[in-house]
Design a protein around this motif. Structure first.
Motif, PDB file in Angstrom:
ATOM      1  N   MET A 105      29.033  31.337  49.344  1.00  0.00           N
ATOM      2  CA  MET A 105      30.336  31.996  49.706  1.00  0.00           C
ATOM      3  C   MET A 105      31.510  30.962  49.208  1.00  0.00           C
ATOM      4  O   MET A 105      31.320  29.803  49.538  1.00  0.00           O
ATOM      5  CB  MET A 105      30.678  32.632  50.997  1.00  0.00           C
ATOM      6  N   ASN A 106      32.619  31.276  49.159  1.00  0.00           N
ATOM      7  CA  ASN A 106      33.596  30.404  48.701  1.00  0.00           C
ATOM      8  C   ASN A 106      34.796  30.743  49.650  1.00  0.00           C
ATOM      9  O   ASN A 106      34.850  31.644  50.111  1.00  0.00           O
ATOM     10  CB  ASN A 106      34.371  30.392  47.234  1.00  0.00           C
ATOM     11  N   ALA A 131      42.476  38.535  50.333  1.00  0.00           N
ATOM     12  CA  ALA A 131      41.930  39.759  50.825  1.00  0.00           C
ATOM     13  C   ALA A 131      42.813  40.986  49.819  1.00  0.00           C
ATOM     14  O   ALA A 131      43.738  40.768  49.438  1.00  0.00           O
ATOM     15  CB  ALA A 131      42.257  40.342  52.245  1.00  0.00           C
ATOM     16  N   GLU A 132      42.038  42.121  49.359  1.00  0.00           N
ATOM     17  CA  GLU A 132      42.550  42.939  48.749  1.00  0.00           C
ATOM     18  C   GLU A 132      43.801  43.657  49.513  1.00  0.00           C
ATOM     19  O   GLU A 132      43.268  43.952  50.584  1.00  0.00           O
ATOM     20  CB  GLU A 132      41.706  43.912  48.115  1.00  0.00           C
ATOM     21  N   LEU A 140      34.847  36.555  48.848  1.00  0.00           N
ATOM     22  CA  LEU A 140      34.460  35.368  49.200  1.00  0.00           C
ATOM     23  C   LEU A 140      33.731  34.814  47.866  1.00  0.00           C
ATOM     24  O   LEU A 140      32.786  33.816  48.041  1.00  0.00           O
ATOM     25  CB  LEU A 140      33.317  35.588  50.208  1.00  0.00           C
ATOM     26  N   HIS A 141      34.370  35.146  46.715  1.00  0.00           N
ATOM     27  CA  HIS A 141      33.566  34.672  45.744  1.00  0.00           C
ATOM     28  C   HIS A 141      34.770  34.368  44.690  1.00  0.00           C
ATOM     29  O   HIS A 141      35.362  35.105  44.131  1.00  0.00           O
ATOM     30  CB  HIS A 141      32.464  35.677  45.101  1.00  0.00           C
ATOM     31  N   ARG A 142      34.918  33.214  44.419  1.00  0.00           N
ATOM     32  CA  ARG A 142      35.739  32.582  43.776  1.00  0.00           C
ATOM     33  C   ARG A 142      35.437  32.784  42.306  1.00  0.00           C
ATOM     34  O   ARG A 142      34.479  32.404  41.754  1.00  0.00           O
ATOM     35  CB  ARG A 142      36.181  30.912  44.036  1.00  0.00           C
ATOM     36  N   PRO A 143      36.543  33.282  41.263  1.00  0.00           N
ATOM     37  CA  PRO A 143      36.201  33.496  39.847  1.00  0.00           C
ATOM     38  C   PRO A 143      35.825  31.911  39.250  1.00  0.00           C
ATOM     39  O   PRO A 143      36.524  31.203  39.579  1.00  0.00           O
ATOM     40  CB  PRO A 143      37.393  34.001  39.389  1.00  0.00           C
TER      41      PRO A 143
END
Length: 144
Positions: A105-106, A131-132, A140-143
């Motif tokens: 996770m990021n 957060a959306e 929790l996942h950085r592009p």
């Protein structure tokens, strides 16, 4: 990252080493006694080392025989004689007892450091993830 404890970015490698070793004392030694932590999980605030110790000890106990590898990238810092401000992207990777990657996770981390002799201590830590807006779901996942 520099191995020089006088360099504030040294805190990040010491943090990663302590987390990987699940060494609560080594991790807590990086924090000022009156640290304030805005963590991503459960509580809005950890006020002082005793509260932060409880979170760290619970986290490490929850890992069983797993380890966590922490890496930092895009580290940026501003340093004055008394304070250092640092922010980075952090990746927390769960590893099995044999070193196999289980999950990752990021998040984003910001640190305010203060001098203690020749060393730096974390006075404030803030971790977050976007957060959306409509659902409140945290990403929790950085592009890449």
């Amino acid at each position: 990252m520099s191995p020089n404890p006088g360099d504030p970015t040294h805190i990040l490698s010491a943090y990663a080493d302590a987390v990987h070793a699940r060494d609560a004392e080594a991790l807590l030694a990086l924090y000022h006694p009156h640290v304030t932590v805005y963590d991503m999980w459960e509580h809005w605030l950890y006020d002082g080392q005793p509260q932060w110790r409880g979170m760290i000890e619970s986290w490490f106990a929850s890992l069983g025989d797993e380890r966590v590898q922490v890496t930092f990238d895009d580290i940026r810092s501003t340093v004055t004689p008394e304070l250092a401000l640092m922010h980075a992207f952090a990746t927390y990777t769960g590893l099995s007892a044999t070193g196999e990657r289980l999950r990752a996770m990021n998040n984003r981390i910001s640190l305010t450091l203060t001098r203690s002799g020749d060393n730096w201590l974390i006075l404030h830590e803030h971790s977050s993830a976007p957060a959306e807006f409509s659902s409140g779901k945290v990403n929790l996942h950085r592009p890449a």
